[in-house]
Design an enzyme around this catalytic site. Structure first.
Site, PDB file in Angstrom:
ATOM      1  N   GLU A   1     -16.255  26.995   0.008  1.00  0.00           N
ATOM      2  CA  GLU A   1     -15.537  27.032   1.282  1.00  0.00           C
ATOM      3  C   GLU A   1     -15.179  28.453   1.703  1.00  0.00           C
ATOM      4  O   GLU A   1     -14.097  28.731   2.191  1.00  0.00           O
ATOM      5  CB  GLU A   1     -14.294  26.136   1.228  1.00  0.00           C
ATOM      6  CG  GLU A   1     -14.658  24.682   1.045  1.00  0.00           C
ATOM      7  CD  GLU A   1     -13.470  23.744   1.145  1.00  0.00           C
ATOM      8  OE1 GLU A   1     -12.349  24.200   1.378  1.00  0.00           O
ATOM      9  OE2 GLU A   1     -13.695  22.533   1.002  1.00  0.00           O
TER      10      GLU A   1
ATOM     11  N   ASP B   1     -19.919  26.401   2.629  1.00  0.00           N
ATOM     12  CA  ASP B   1     -20.613  26.332   1.351  1.00  0.00           C
ATOM     13  C   ASP B   1     -19.711  25.653   0.316  1.00  0.00           C
ATOM     14  O   ASP B   1     -18.588  25.242   0.624  1.00  0.00           O
ATOM     15  CB  ASP B   1     -21.047  27.725   0.893  1.00  0.00           C
ATOM     16  CG  ASP B   1     -19.883  28.670   0.627  1.00  0.00           C
ATOM     17  OD1 ASP B   1     -18.718  28.235   0.663  1.00  0.00           O
ATOM     18  OD2 ASP B   1     -20.146  29.855   0.360  1.00  0.00           O
TER      19      ASP B   1
END
Length: 81
Positions: A29, A26
């Protein structure tokens, strides 16, 4: 410009077109999975890349970018909703 920038842009677009469906992180991270935001950016890059390639006359990859962009959009609409 096309001799310098297009090979770099094409390399990135080819990577996105071939690997967009792989697990990623995402925006922060933190989570390895399918990220809506990352996938949305991949969709936009393929759409704009196809448009740009058409404008500069580099049409050999346009069909692939458009096909993969449609696949990404379908994934966003079905799998992540």
């Amino acid at each position: 410009m096309t001799d310098t920038l297009w090979p770099i842009i094409k390399l990135d677009l080819d990577y996105v077109a071939s690997d967009w469906n792989e697990t990623t992180y995402d925006l922060w991270e933190e989570v390895s999975s399918s990220s809506f935001f990352t996938t949305a950016v991949q969709h936009r890059s393929l759409r704009q890349g196809a448009t740009f390639a058409t404008l500069i006359g580099e049409t050999s990859s346009v069909s692939n970018y458009e096909t993969q962009a449609a696949n990404v959009l379908c994934f966003l609409q079905v799998c992540l909703s």
